[in-house]
Scaffold this active site. Sequence first.
Site, PDB file in Angstrom:
ATOM      1  N   GLU A 190      21.273   6.876 -10.797  1.00 26.26           N
ATOM      2  CA  GLU A 190      21.567   8.098 -11.563  1.00 26.26           C
ATOM      3  C   GLU A 190      20.416   8.502 -12.490  1.00 26.26           C
ATOM      4  OE1 GLU A 190      25.174   8.042 -13.932  1.00 26.26           O
ATOM      5  OE2 GLU A 190      24.849  10.072 -14.643  1.00 26.26           O
ATOM      6  N   LYS A 232      23.115   9.839  -7.707  1.00 31.13           N
ATOM      7  CA  LYS A 232      23.977  10.618  -8.603  1.00 31.13           C
ATOM      8  C   LYS A 232      23.071  11.481  -9.491  1.00 31.13           C
ATOM      9  CE  LYS A 232      27.532  10.263 -12.145  1.00 31.13           C
ATOM     10  NZ  LYS A 232      28.880   9.788 -12.383  1.00 31.13           N
TER      11      LYS A 232
END
Length: 366
Positions: A190, A232
């Site tokens: 992420e 992500k």
Amino acid sequence: MVVEKYANAEPELKQELKAIAEKIVSTGKGILAVDESPNDMGERLRDVNVENTEENRRAWRQLLFTANKDVISQHISGVILYHETLYQNADDGTPFVELLRQRNIIPGIKVDTGLVPLFGTTGEHTAQGLDDLQARCIQYKKDGCDFAKWRCAFKITKDTPSKLSILENANVLARYASICQSARIVPIVEPDILSDGDHDLTRCQQVTEEVLAAVYKALSDHHVYLEGTLLKPNMVTPGQSCPKKASPQEIAAATVTAFQRTVPVAVPGIAFLSGGQSEEDASVNLDAINKYPGKKPWTLTFSYGRALQASARSAWSGDPNQIAAGQEELVKRVKANGAACQGKYLAGSVSSEAARASNFIEGRVY
Ligand code: 13P
């Protein structure tokens, strides 16, 4: 000597990682992110006048996990937990992990221990948590988690993100990913480019491309098995205070173009964070991204925290008589995003309690 990539990964390990990653991004499904730290959760609870106790945090997560089983099982494939929640039980004593498994949901765990200043930069950060990560991952796998997440954050200003911050954060994400895979855990990578600022869409796209290119270079250097990872990212949007807003179609074009230029086809799926977008914007933009007619060799879905929880939390507001009302709001957003990740969402068709309210939190660091 040429070292074969992934030489240390057994075929069984690769197969297991790939199967988990693919299951998480199977058609019509996405992730519910409830990995707020107790501190961060405290702020969300304060918004609805609920005291930040372990019991209230447990009650809130229980509300989410026990919402309409059919809808939740149909559209939620994974839940990202915080350490505390992983070891909590429902009222009847069923461990949350088991409750999620009964619903065909894969438990995941946030493993970074938070952001810290990156000295020598102008207010930039890196994330910590590598030292004991392998031991924690081995334990989390035993305790029922098949995937993990690690978040790094980047701020766009005139001078940032700096080269140092991009390199450091890409490297720490790659170290994290390789350690997870060694423990049979799928890493969700992420790199969160924050929407704070007045930068325009083009600048966000440029920074997103630069960051993702560095992340995938580092993942390659660290011999991370890409088929057993998920990304992500943020969507490419103008900054919160940019005077020129972008349409969902413009956001979709900039986002997909940035990925086409930087995210390898081997990556099975991309599950967006909502990053302070309103619930409705997060659904509409995800839908537009899926409708965008360019090449999209990855599944494009959601891994939302705020954009799945805001209406539900405000309907509940800590009142035991309002649990069903809170669950009803969650179910609406889950259905909306289940449609959006297939490009089948009709804008405005789901009216939730707080659908259009911004979930933006300035300078969010956690
Ligand atoms: P938001 O969807 O609220 O941005 O949170 C997702 C997440 O997990 C951020 O790390």
